[in-house]
Scaffold this motif. Sequence first.
Motif, short mmCIF file in Angstrom:
data_model
loop_
_atom_site.label_atom_id
_atom_site.label_comp_id
_atom_site.label_asym_id
_atom_site.label_seq_id
_atom_site.Cartn_x
_atom_site.Cartn_y
_atom_site.Cartn_z
N MET A 1 -20.95 -50.58 148.83
CA MET A 1 -20.72 -50.29 147.42
C MET A 1 -19.84 -49.07 147.27
O MET A 1 -19.93 -48.13 148.04
N PHE A 2 -18.94 -49.11 146.32
CA PHE A 2 -18.10 -47.93 146.09
C PHE A 2 -17.62 -47.90 144.65
O PHE A 2 -17.63 -48.90 143.94
N ASP A 3 -17.23 -46.71 144.24
CA ASP A 3 -16.70 -46.56 142.88
C ASP A 3 -15.22 -46.91 142.89
O ASP A 3 -14.53 -46.73 143.88
N HIS A 4 -14.77 -47.36 141.75
CA HIS A 4 -13.35 -47.65 141.63
C HIS A 4 -12.78 -46.84 140.48
O HIS A 4 -13.41 -46.67 139.45
N ASP A 5 -11.60 -46.32 140.71
CA ASP A 5 -10.95 -45.53 139.68
C ASP A 5 -10.15 -46.49 138.79
O ASP A 5 -9.14 -47.04 139.22
N ASP A 6 -10.62 -46.71 137.58
CA ASP A 6 -9.97 -47.66 136.67
C ASP A 6 -8.64 -47.10 136.17
O ASP A 6 -8.60 -46.15 135.39
N ALA A 7 -7.57 -47.70 136.65
CA ALA A 7 -6.24 -47.16 136.33
C ALA A 7 -5.90 -47.28 134.85
O ALA A 7 -5.05 -46.57 134.33
N LEU A 8 -6.57 -48.21 134.18
CA LEU A 8 -6.22 -48.45 132.77
C LEU A 8 -7.26 -47.89 131.80
O LEU A 8 -7.34 -48.32 130.65
N ARG A 9 -8.06 -46.92 132.27
CA ARG A 9 -9.12 -46.44 131.39
C ARG A 9 -8.57 -45.77 130.12
O ARG A 9 -9.27 -45.67 129.13
N ALA A 10 -7.30 -45.37 130.17
CA ALA A 10 -6.70 -44.76 128.97
C ALA A 10 -6.82 -45.69 127.77
O ALA A 10 -6.93 -45.25 126.63
N LEU A 11 -6.83 -47.00 128.05
CA LEU A 11 -6.89 -47.96 126.95
C LEU A 11 -8.22 -47.90 126.21
O LEU A 11 -8.33 -48.33 125.07
N ASP A 12 -9.25 -47.37 126.87
CA ASP A 12 -10.58 -47.30 126.24
C ASP A 12 -10.75 -46.06 125.39
O ASP A 12 -11.76 -45.89 124.72
#
Length: 373
Positions: free
Chosen positions: A1-12
């Motif tokens: 298991m690992f975390d992922h850095d959401d590249a498009l989080r700016a959209l949220d």
Amino acid sequence: MFDHDDALRALDQKIPLSDKLLAVHRVLRRKLDFIDRIAVAVYDPRSDTLKTYAHSSGSDDPLSRYEARLGDAPSLRDILAKGRPRVVNDLASFGGGHEHTRRIRAQGYGSSYTLPIYLNGNFFGYLFFNAYRKGVFDDAALSELDVFGHLISLAVASEVSEIRTLLASVRTASDMVHQRDFETGSHLDRMSNYAKLIAKELAASEGFGDEIIEHIFLFSVLHDVGKIGIPDGILLKNGKLSEAEFAVMKTHALKGREIIDAMLRHFGLEDLQHIDVLRNIAHHHHEAMDGSGYPDGLRGGDIPIEARIVAVADVFDALTSRRPYKAPWSNDEAFAKLLEIAGSKFDRNCVEALVRSRAEVERIQERFQDGRL
Ligand code: C2E
Ligand code: SIN
Ligand code: SIN
Ligand code: FE
Ligand code: FE
């Protein structure tokens, strides 16, 4: 298991659309490094105009503050008629002679991909992907771009629909006020257009982008919404107000602010970008540079710029219009008065911007005459 850095989080996030575009652009560049510009133009069916809305090409966009009638842009109309995106892989040999095509070309762009964007089947604008290089839009690139295009389109749509809800409520509120006011719809059309003129003139020095200019234009019509709370005997008085009556009259600024705050609360729009522009216009449009204005006696640069702009636009139109308490002044008289009290009452830059735009002011007066549609 690992975390992922959401590249498009700016959209949220609650950030300006242009920041979202920049974030999407960064991600897109990792896949398609030749995309140099993403831009959105939103269509307003009421005026048949297409307005630049947001872009990712830095602050010095050649198409900023650009507005065109869709009717005058055959190549874009054509895209709409077909309902299909258009690829131009060599802008140099693309025949479109329209101003915006020329500007895009002059800026050195070699190719473009233009998508019409829709919300629930309703057309609401265009999305542009531009590249300096020619011939970059092949099938692989296009299928990638379509996904990004729809993402951007959704982000634009949600912002546009919030703004449209807000505007519908602004217009409803404004119509209700003017059921009983002597201020006509033409006054609002003229003064909001003057406000936009001034804002455009000040764009370079104030660092205004298209969105803010549009918001000043749209929101200025509500500057006097607080007059709905003023009794008829005062609001409609056929003559000069007594001191006591004027004291009541002055409460319209704060009342307006309160009405707008309530409206934004009811519509859940309190956090909308730039919404303080609307609050400030109602609250502070009677402040004066020397602190002698109302309701807060703010001075100079403490008065929000949008309120300084609207003050000049409103008073110029009040002076040049007939009121139950006064005859209309000529443009010369009104400009002279504004220049006389520029610096003490009004922001001199705002007054000078309006005076410089005299030809355009006269076109606005011609277009929005009292008692005509
Ligand atoms: P309004 O009629 O929309 O006027 C907006 C502003 O334009 C006024 O803000 C004032 O700064 C300027 N203005 C309008 N007419 C004149 C004028 O003949 N001379 C000069 N020097 N400036 C003018 P203000 O004074 O704060 O007034 C706010 C509102 O109060 C006005 O909005 C109007 O609804 C009402 N009002 C002001 N004076 C009178 C008056 O003597 N009689 C009546 N019935 N209403 C008044
Ligand atoms: C843009 O490319 O920024 C939009 C141009 C337009 O308004 O048509
Ligand atoms: C045009 O539609 O006129 C071409 C320029 C562009 O796609 O931005
Ligand atoms: Fe007012
Ligand atoms: Fe007014």
